[in-house]
Write a protein that holds these residues in place. Structure first.
Motif: not given
Length: 340
Positions: A38-51, A111-126
């Motif tokens: 709600a901060r002035p100039g802050g983005p309005r964000i709602t959950s939804g479908r994204l493709a 549990p000890v440290q973060d690792t990183y991953r590259a994920v390939i997504l399809d058009a529906r973000l799966r």
């Protein structure tokens, strides 16, 4: 009262207290989330479908605003970059997409440290596939056809501005799954001759439309070079000095990049340029600040990039021909891609 009864009463009391504490935390968190959004100039964000295909021209990027959708991929109309955001629920540190294929670089919390991953997504973000990333992600790109994806990670140090860092740039064929974990496996041709050096590093891959040619930065012996890569011949050829994080124009004729300039502060050394590949002519862009990002072509005339902001990063745009001025597109945003 028996010992068993006392124990049951104690357990029940602890459960009630834990429930009250959890409810208080959730209530406070929800209030904080509402306050941040709600901060002035802050983005309005709602959950939804994204493709990544359909729905008209849109910009998809990592949302940096604090709240329940922090770090999620969000979408806005390309014509209204500061408009309401649709959140996907998919979290990425770096992201890019083209032709219905996305690459999402994300942290895997351990549990000890973060690792990183590259994920390939399809058009529906799966998720279609994923690959281990050997360090902190910094750059991501998908080829115009969606067939190839690339990413860069730091495996030592934490800034291109320093000297004590090492990078790994990887490319994967999203159709076959064939992975090249490091471009150091390619043959290098520098100034017309074969070149080998222990200190070679690569980063910032960008693809041409032919599913064969790509460009990247090569660093060696204190200098950086634009290199042209050939996915079939597995070669890298130097083209131009002092080029970092190249981004190929939609028509394949120009490279936008950051360049170290003399007299700039050591921790802010880069200005933005565009290189004409045929002539080698450089054009300085109308952005006076140092930019540490791999630019994105919004179209043939405009480039988009990130600069530090209140939430971590904001997105800016500047004309690609050196005219005009840079202007802010939207706040609390990083790692954009334009999709149709």
């Amino acid at each position: 009262m028996t010992l068993r009864s006392r124990v049951l009463i104690l357990v029940s009391a602890l459960a009630v207290l834990a429930g009250v504490a959890a409810a208080s935390v959730l209530h406070a968190s929800a209030r904080a989330d509402r306050r941040d959004q709600a901060r002035p100039g802050g983005p309005r964000i709602t959950s939804g479908r994204l493709a990544l295909t359909g729905g008209g021209r849109r910009m998809v990027f990592r949302n940096m605003a604090w709240g329940p959708h922090r770090d999620e991929l969000v979408s806005v109309p390309a014509a209204d970059p500061s408009g309401p955001r649709t959140a996907s629920g998919v979290k990425c540190l770096r992201f890019h997409a083209a032709s219905g294929t996305g690459v999402c670089l994300r942290a895997v919390h351990g549990p000890v440290q973060d690792t990183y991953r590259a994920v390939i997504l399809d058009a529906r973000l799966r998720e279609r596939a994923h690959y281990d990333v050997p360090g902190v992600p910094s750059r991501a790109r998908v080829s115009p056809s969606g067939r190839f994806a690339a990413w860069t990670a730091f495996v030592g140090g934490d800034s291109y501005a320093g000297t004590a860092f090492s990078t790994r740039a990887a490319i994967v064929d999203t159709r076959t799954g064939r992975l090249t974990p490091t471009l150091e496996a390619y043959r290098i041709v520098k100034d017309g001759r074969p070149y080998r050096a222990a200190d070679v590093n690569f980063w910032g891959v960008t693809f041409a439309a032919d599913d064969r040619t790509f460009y990247a930065t090569m660093a060696t012996r204190g200098s950086t070079y634009l290199v042209r890569g050939d996915l079939r011949a597995r070669t890298l050829t130097t083209l131009h000095a002092n080029v970092e994080c190249p981004s190929l124009s939609p028509d394949g004729t120009r490279i936008a990049y950051k360049k170290r300039v003399e007299g700039a502060p050591e921790d802010a050394p880069w200005h933005l340029y565009v290189l004409e590949l045929r002539t080698g002519r450089e054009t300085a862009l109308a952005e006076p600040r140092s930019v540490d990002d791999q630019l994105v072509w919004r179209d043939a005339r405009t480039l988009v990039y990130a600069l530090p902001g209140d939430y971590g990063a904001d997105l800016y745009a500047v004309p690609a021909d050196g005219t005009g001025t840079a202007h802010r597109l939207t706040g609390a945003a990083l790692s954009p891609a334009y999709v149709d």
